[in-house]
Design a protein around this motif. Structure first.
Motif, PDB file in Angstrom:
ATOM      1  N   HIS A   1       0.824  -1.218   0.000  1.00 27.98           N
ATOM      2  CA  HIS A   1       0.000   0.000   0.000  1.00 27.98           C
ATOM      3  C   HIS A   1       0.854   1.263   0.000  1.00 27.98           C
ATOM      4  O   HIS A   1       0.653   2.164  -0.826  1.00 27.98           O
ATOM      5  N   GLU A   2       1.804   1.352   0.919  1.00 33.61           N
ATOM      6  CA  GLU A   2       2.608   2.565   1.034  1.00 33.61           C
ATOM      7  C   GLU A   2       3.495   2.782  -0.183  1.00 33.61           C
ATOM      8  O   GLU A   2       3.763   3.926  -0.563  1.00 33.61           O
ATOM      9  N   ALA A   3       3.970   1.708  -0.808  1.00 34.11           N
ATOM     10  CA  ALA A   3       4.773   1.860  -2.025  1.00 34.11           C
ATOM     11  C   ALA A   3       3.913   2.424  -3.151  1.00 34.11           C
ATOM     12  O   ALA A   3       4.367   3.279  -3.926  1.00 34.11           O
ATOM     13  N   ARG A   4       2.676   1.973  -3.234  1.00 34.33           N
ATOM     14  CA  ARG A   4       1.781   2.508  -4.266  1.00 34.33           C
ATOM     15  C   ARG A   4       1.403   3.958  -3.976  1.00 34.33           C
ATOM     16  O   ARG A   4       1.304   4.781  -4.893  1.00 34.33           O
ATOM     17  N   MET A   5       1.204   4.273  -2.700  1.00 40.15           N
ATOM     18  CA  MET A   5       0.947   5.665  -2.362  1.00 40.15           C
ATOM     19  C   MET A   5       2.158   6.537  -2.700  1.00 40.15           C
ATOM     20  O   MET A   5       2.011   7.669  -3.170  1.00 40.15           O
ATOM     21  N   ALA A   6       3.357   5.999  -2.476  1.00 36.64           N
ATOM     22  CA  ALA A   6       4.573   6.739  -2.835  1.00 36.64           C
ATOM     23  C   ALA A   6       4.643   6.951  -4.343  1.00 36.64           C
ATOM     24  O   ALA A   6       5.079   8.014  -4.809  1.00 36.64           O
ATOM     25  N   ALA A   7       4.222   5.964  -5.120  1.00 33.53           N
ATOM     26  CA  ALA A   7       4.199   6.107  -6.583  1.00 33.53           C
ATOM     27  C   ALA A   7       3.289   7.254  -6.994  1.00 33.53           C
ATOM     28  O   ALA A   7       3.626   8.061  -7.871  1.00 33.53           O
ATOM     29  N   VAL A   8       2.130   7.342  -6.353  1.00 37.81           N
ATOM     30  CA  VAL A   8       1.195   8.436  -6.648  1.00 37.81           C
ATOM     31  C   VAL A   8       1.815   9.781  -6.278  1.00 37.81           C
ATOM     32  O   VAL A   8       1.708  10.761  -7.027  1.00 37.81           O
ATOM     33  N   GLU A   9       2.487   9.822  -5.136  1.00 36.46           N
ATOM     34  CA  GLU A   9       3.084  11.074  -4.678  1.00 36.46           C
ATOM     35  C   GLU A   9       4.165  11.578  -5.629  1.00 36.46           C
ATOM     36  O   GLU A   9       4.211  12.767  -5.952  1.00 36.46           O
ATOM     37  N   VAL A  10       5.051  10.692  -6.091  1.00 36.73           N
ATOM     38  CA  VAL A  10       6.120  11.162  -6.981  1.00 36.73           C
ATOM     39  C   VAL A  10       5.550  11.563  -8.334  1.00 36.73           C
ATOM     40  O   VAL A  10       6.022  12.525  -8.963  1.00 36.73           O
ATOM     41  N   LEU A  11       4.507  10.859  -8.784  1.00 36.45           N
ATOM     42  CA  LEU A  11       3.889  11.221 -10.055  1.00 36.45           C
ATOM     43  C   LEU A  11       3.221  12.583  -9.962  1.00 36.45           C
ATOM     44  O   LEU A  11       3.359  13.429 -10.862  1.00 36.45           O
ATOM     45  N   ALA A  12       2.510  12.817  -8.862  1.00 35.74           N
ATOM     46  CA  ALA A  12       1.845  14.108  -8.674  1.00 35.74           C
ATOM     47  C   ALA A  12       2.857  15.234  -8.486  1.00 35.74           C
ATOM     48  O   ALA A  12       2.650  16.347  -8.970  1.00 35.74           O
ATOM     49  N   LYS A  13       3.944  14.946  -7.787  1.00 34.91           N
ATOM     50  CA  LYS A  13       4.957  15.960  -7.535  1.00 34.91           C
ATOM     51  C   LYS A  13       5.595  16.452  -8.825  1.00 34.91           C
ATOM     52  O   LYS A  13       5.929  17.637  -8.956  1.00 34.91           O
ATOM     53  N   ARG A  14       5.768  15.563  -9.794  1.00 32.61           N
ATOM     54  CA  ARG A  14       6.426  15.923 -11.051  1.00 32.61           C
ATOM     55  C   ARG A  14       5.489  15.762 -12.250  1.00 32.61           C
ATOM     56  O   ARG A  14       5.908  15.393 -13.342  1.00 32.61           O
TER      57      ARG A  14
END
Length: 244
Positions: A79-92
């Motif tokens: 779960h947290e790895a997928r949330m991290a994927a969303v965060e980096v995508l949104a950040k950039r």
């Protein structure tokens, strides 16, 4: 950037903050089938965005997103790895090109809950469409998609334009007409949220929309739509809703 190495670093930092009690509680709350570590969102976001603080190349960004999204623990996505994927995508998200809408769609279709879908819809899909308005035609297809989370995305992707003062009222009108009879709670709620956000800038439009759909609007859509309206309008609409 080596995507696999960076994903492993992020996952290691997340595991260093593991909270089994939080993980169990979050897993139950989200009714999730994923592996959960139990990391608060602010800490997760800080760890994730550290990977893209220095602007990566687009292919590096997408490689990291994929590596995080597919990371597993005992054979289950994390779960947290997928949330991290969303965060980096949104950040950039500024690195993305129109064709990358397919990346967001793939992640949404691989999700089964609001927690990731809503972030992708608003912070990735919606912001892509603000930059590339022609992509709105994709939402016209998604609003009738069999997958409920894609239909929800078609609504929530309108939020960045509303906040920017460039609300797509034509699409909101059409999508409201398509989805007014929805039985899915998450669609009804999303329609209400979009109307609530619009009411901060254009309360008259939202008031007129609710009046025009009084016979069919669901309770959850109605409550969200009128939440931020001027008291006089909200009270009048509430009286009409109760009397219908």
């Amino acid at each position: 950037m080596d995507a696999e190495d960076e994903a492993e670093r992020i996952l290691g930092e997340l595991r260093a903050q593991a909270d089994p009690v939080r993980a169990d509680s979050e897993k139950r709350y989200l009714k999730s089938d994923l592996a959960h570590i139990g990391v608060p969102v602010p800490a997760l976001r800080k760890i994730a965005v550290s990977a893209v603080r220095v602007r990566p190349a687009r292919d590096e960004l997408l490689g990291l997103v994929d590596a995080l999204w597919t990371a597993t623990d005992d054979g289950r996505p994390v779960h947290e790895a997928r949330m991290a994927a969303v965060e980096v995508l949104a950040k950039r998200v500024e690195l993305l090109v129109p064709g990358d809408l397919a990346v967001a769609e793939r992640l949404i279709r691989d999700s089964a809950g609001w927690v990731m879908v809503d972030q992708l819809a608003d912070r990735v899909v919606g912001r892509l469409i603000v930059r590339h308005p022609d992509l709105g035609a994709v939402l016209d297809v998604w609003v009738r998609d069999p997958y409920m989370w894609i239909r929800r995305t078609s609504l929530l992707a309108l939020l960045p334009g509303i906040r920017a003062g460039t609300a797509d009222l034509d699409r909101l009108t059409r999508y409201g007409d398509v989805l007014i009879g929805e039985k899915e709670f998450f669609i009804r709620k999303a329609l209400g949220w979009v109307l609530r956000e619009l009411s901060k800038k254009d309360p008259a439009w939202v008031t007129a929309w609710v009046e025009g759909h009084m016979a069919d609007v669901s309770g959850v859509t109605f409550r969200e739509a009128v939440r931020r309206l001027p008291a006089a309008d909200a009270d009048r609409l509430l009286a009409a809703y109760k009397a219908r």
